[in-house]
Design a protein around this motif. Structure first.
Motif, PDB file in Angstrom:
ATOM      1  N   GLU A 142       0.816  -1.210   0.000  1.00 47.15           N
ATOM      2  CA  GLU A 142       0.000   0.000   0.000  1.00 47.15           C
ATOM      3  C   GLU A 142       0.852   1.262   0.000  1.00 47.15           C
ATOM      4  N   LEU A 143       0.338   2.284  -0.694  1.00 46.83           N
ATOM      5  CA  LEU A 143       0.929   3.621  -0.634  1.00 46.83           C
ATOM      6  C   LEU A 143      -0.166   4.595  -0.227  1.00 46.83           C
ATOM      7  N   PHE A 144       0.220   5.627   0.522  1.00 48.68           N
ATOM      8  CA  PHE A 144      -0.754   6.617   0.987  1.00 48.68           C
ATOM      9  C   PHE A 144      -0.282   8.021   0.628  1.00 48.68           C
ATOM     10  N   THR A 145      -1.213   8.837   0.149  1.00 44.44           N
ATOM     11  CA  THR A 145      -0.890  10.249  -0.094  1.00 44.44           C
ATOM     12  C   THR A 145      -0.998  11.009   1.226  1.00 44.44           C
ATOM     13  N   ALA A 146      -0.595  12.273   1.196  1.00 42.42           N
ATOM     14  CA  ALA A 146      -0.597  13.083   2.415  1.00 42.42           C
ATOM     15  C   ALA A 146      -2.002  13.178   3.024  1.00 42.42           C
ATOM     16  N   ASP A 147      -3.039  13.159   2.163  1.00 45.01           N
ATOM     17  CA  ASP A 147      -4.411  13.248   2.709  1.00 45.01           C
ATOM     18  C   ASP A 147      -4.974  11.875   3.075  1.00 45.01           C
ATOM     19  N   GLY A 148      -4.127  10.853   3.039  1.00 43.11           N
ATOM     20  CA  GLY A 148      -4.546   9.538   3.516  1.00 43.11           C
ATOM     21  C   GLY A 148      -5.178   8.643   2.462  1.00 43.11           C
ATOM     22  N   THR A 149      -5.258   9.111   1.218  1.00 46.50           N
ATOM     23  CA  THR A 149      -5.819   8.256   0.163  1.00 46.50           C
ATOM     24  C   THR A 149      -4.913   7.047  -0.054  1.00 46.50           C
ATOM     25  N   ARG A 150      -5.530   5.861  -0.120  1.00 47.09           N
ATOM     26  CA  ARG A 150      -4.774   4.616  -0.205  1.00 47.09           C
ATOM     27  C   ARG A 150      -4.711   4.116  -1.653  1.00 47.09           C
ATOM     28  N   TYR A 151      -3.551   3.649  -2.057  1.00 45.69           N
ATOM     29  CA  TYR A 151      -3.354   3.030  -3.377  1.00 45.69           C
ATOM     30  C   TYR A 151      -2.771   1.641  -3.184  1.00 45.69           C
ATOM     31  N   LEU A 152      -3.199   0.726  -4.019  1.00 46.67           N
ATOM     32  CA  LEU A 152      -2.609  -0.599  -4.057  1.00 46.67           C
ATOM     33  C   LEU A 152      -1.488  -0.531  -5.091  1.00 46.67           C
ATOM     34  N   ASP A 153      -0.278  -0.868  -4.674  1.00 45.11           N
ATOM     35  CA  ASP A 153       0.885  -0.630  -5.526  1.00 45.11           C
ATOM     36  C   ASP A 153       1.335  -1.919  -6.221  1.00 45.11           C
ATOM     37  N   PHE A 154       0.973  -2.037  -7.501  1.00 47.10           N
ATOM     38  CA  PHE A 154       1.432  -3.167  -8.316  1.00 47.10           C
ATOM     39  C   PHE A 154       2.484  -2.689  -9.324  1.00 47.10           C
ATOM     40  N   ALA A 162      -8.773   4.790  -9.677  1.00 47.03           N
ATOM     41  CA  ALA A 162      -9.519   3.824  -8.883  1.00 47.03           C
ATOM     42  C   ALA A 162      -8.657   3.214  -7.768  1.00 47.03           C
ATOM     43  N   GLY A 163      -7.393   3.681  -7.650  1.00 43.86           N
ATOM     44  CA  GLY A 163      -6.567   3.251  -6.525  1.00 43.86           C
ATOM     45  C   GLY A 163      -5.624   2.096  -6.807  1.00 43.86           C
ATOM     46  N   LEU A 164      -5.359   1.803  -8.072  1.00 40.81           N
ATOM     47  CA  LEU A 164      -4.407   0.730  -8.401  1.00 40.81           C
ATOM     48  C   LEU A 164      -3.296   1.278  -9.288  1.00 40.81           C
ATOM     49  N   LEU A 165      -2.045   1.051  -8.860  1.00 39.76           N
ATOM     50  CA  LEU A 165      -0.893   1.523  -9.622  1.00 39.76           C
ATOM     51  C   LEU A 165      -0.276   0.375 -10.407  1.00 39.76           C
ATOM     52  N   VAL A 166      -0.186   0.548 -11.731  1.00 39.47           N
ATOM     53  CA  VAL A 166       0.540  -0.395 -12.592  1.00 39.47           C
ATOM     54  C   VAL A 166       1.395   0.440 -13.539  1.00 39.47           C
ATOM     55  N   VAL A 167       2.265  -0.222 -14.298  1.00 39.37           N
ATOM     56  CA  VAL A 167       3.206   0.494 -15.155  1.00 39.37           C
ATOM     57  C   VAL A 167       2.882   0.216 -16.618  1.00 39.37           C
ATOM     58  N   LYS A 168       3.108   1.194 -17.472  1.00 44.87           N
ATOM     59  CA  LYS A 168       2.927   0.977 -18.893  1.00 44.87           C
ATOM     60  C   LYS A 168       4.148   0.242 -19.453  1.00 44.87           C
ATOM     61  N   ALA A 169       3.942  -0.534 -20.506  1.00 48.26           N
ATOM     62  CA  ALA A 169       5.058  -1.161 -21.210  1.00 48.26           C
ATOM     63  C   ALA A 169       4.773  -1.076 -22.698  1.00 48.26           C
ATOM     64  N   GLY A 170       5.775  -1.443 -23.503  1.00 47.43           N
ATOM     65  CA  GLY A 170       5.632  -1.381 -24.952  1.00 47.43           C
ATOM     66  C   GLY A 170       4.522  -2.296 -25.437  1.00 47.43           C
ATOM     67  N   GLY A 171       4.173  -2.166 -26.710  1.00 49.93           N
ATOM     68  CA  GLY A 171       3.150  -3.034 -27.292  1.00 49.93           C
ATOM     69  C   GLY A 171       1.776  -2.752 -26.724  1.00 49.93           C
ATOM     70  N   LEU A 185      -7.175   3.222 -13.846  1.00 55.24           N
ATOM     71  CA  LEU A 185      -6.856   2.343 -12.716  1.00 55.24           C
ATOM     72  C   LEU A 185      -6.260   3.152 -11.569  1.00 55.24           C
ATOM     73  N   GLN A 186      -5.408   4.097 -11.931  1.00 53.46           N
ATOM     74  CA  GLN A 186      -4.801   4.945 -10.897  1.00 53.46           C
ATOM     75  C   GLN A 186      -5.883   5.729 -10.147  1.00 53.46           C
TER      76      GLN A 186
END
Ligand SMILES: *Cc1c(COP(=O)(O)O)cnc(C)c1O
Length: 398
Positions: free
Chosen positions: A29-41, A355-364, A352-353
């Motif tokens: 989990e990651l949290f912003t300063a205001d406490g918003t939670r993200y699931l970090d993938f 909606a609280g989910l972090l993923v990374v972009k890749a080619g293709g 997704l971001q």
């Protein structure tokens, strides 16, 4: 002069202008300063392999921080010797060089390749072949080898001693090999290029060509290594052993460290004074690296990575089946998974971001999933549920 940057930052604009910022992290989990939670993938792009604020890594860091941080390689560093020995004990390698990043590990590998033939008096053998759609980092030699125009324009002069062939094209590789070819470099699982595992038979053929033509084979496992694919290094599942290997990203669990691994014969010409790094292998980084390996080498750790990988993969495959107009296919190994899209991947990632989910972009046009290696099944379920919800809200689905 404080008006140069459009977003009012003194940082160069090479990263664009991200606005999302995190205050704390814990596990997945990651949290912003205001406490918003993200699931970090995304995990800092496959770096925080044991999640955020791992108590064991914090302990190792604190302990070393209170002892000695940095002494340079003018002096013996027992934490580095220990980490090097453990990498040797658990891989093909006999020798290790520590640096601070993936690009430096790749760069060290290229230097070792050239130096090996130089030491044998075969100075004409100095060119290195890489596969198109690869990523090897951002130093001059790393960008020249991958030769992605987006990364090279305005930076690379000539071919800098590198050739490229299409991924999977064995015939092209054969015709590109000349008496000047010293090495072939590849990612066993392409990362930035779009999570593409190199097929086993193709890899075996490349190894055979290397043996036949006296060429060194180097694997760039900066992203695929350190447990990411369900084995310490991906090559260990692929049935082919390299002569050198570059590691970094997950190796420090978030502390910058890179490593170039090689066999004894290949590393032999790296004599005193031939290469170096001021920070490379310093006590702080290698103490944390050892704590990372304590976890990764413990019983059942890799089995758990494999199970988590299967769980995420089958969930993603279900989503592809449910949304065939938006998604195309799942690829990858272990917890290094790609999701190729029909819909615009960048737009999906942004949704997704939100909606609280972090993923990374890749080619293709794909998404990359790089969760912590100790991610919980409940967290995977939560991530899948977020994706499901976001996809179901796509206009073309309603
Ligand atoms: C990230 C990456 C690199 C570069 O690593 P840096 O630490 O950014 O220099 C090199 N090769 C591969 C395969 C990578 O994924």
């Amino acid at each position: 002069m404080n008006s140069a940057s459009p977003h009012g930052s003194a940082l160069m604009d090479n990263y664009g202008s991200p606005t999302l910022e995190f205050e704390t992290g814990r596990g997945s989990e990651l949290f912003t300063a205001d406490g918003t939670r993200y699931l970090d993938f995304a995990m800092g792009i496959a770096v925080n392999c044991l999640g955020h604020s791992n108590p064991k890594l914090i302990d190792a860091l604190n302990q070393q921080a209170q002892t000695v941080w940095h002494t340079s390689n003018l002096y013996r560093i027992k934490q580095a010797e220990k980490l090097g020995q453990r990498l040797v004990d658990n891989t093909f390698a006999d020798k290790v060089f520590f640096c601070n990043s993936g690009a430096e590990a790749v760069e060290a590998g290229y230097k070792v390749i050239r130096r090996y033939f130089f030491a044998r008096g075969e100075i004409h053998k100095n060119r290195i072949i890489s596969l198109r759609n690869s990523f090897h980092g951002r130093t001059l030699s790393a960008i020249a080898s991958a030769f992605n125009p987006v990364h090279c324009d305005g930076f690379v002069v000539g071919d800098a001693g590198f050739d490229q062939v299409d991924f999977g094209d064995l015939a092209a590789l054969k015709t590109t090999i000349t008496e000047n070819t010293a090495g072939i470099v590849l990612e066993p699982v392409q990362g930035e290029g779009g999570i593409r595992p190199v097929p086993k038979d193709y890899l075996a053929s490349i190894r055979a060509l290397c043996d036949e033509h006296d060429i060194l084979l180097m694997f760039d496992e900066v992203q695929s290594g350190v447990g990411r694919t369900g084995s310490l290094f991906a090559y260990q599942q692929l049935g082919v052993t390299p002569d050198l290997l570059a590691s970094a990203k997950g190796l420090g669990g978030g502390i910058p460290i890179g490593a170039c691994l090689a066999t004894a014969i290949v590393a032999a010409p790296m004599t005193a004074g031939s290469h170096g790094s001021t920070f490379g292998g310093n006590p702080l980084a290698t103490a944390v690296g050892n704590a990372v390996l304590d976890e990764l080498l413990s019983d059942d750790f890799m089995l758990n990575v494999q199970h988590a990988g299967f769980h995420l993969r089958s969930g993603l495959e279900d989503l592809v089946a449910q949304h065939p107009t938006l998604l195309s296919q799942v690829s990858g190994l272990g917890l290094m998974l790609g999701l190729r899209c029909h819909t615009d991947a960048a737009a999906l990632i942004a949704r997704l971001q939100s909606a609280g989910l972090l993923v990374v972009k890749a080619g293709g046009n794909s998404l990359r999933f790089l969760p912590a290696l100790n991610v919980k099944h409940s967290e995977i379920d939560e991530a899948l549920a977020i994706i499901e919800r976001v996809l179901s809200e796509y206009p073309e689905q309603t």
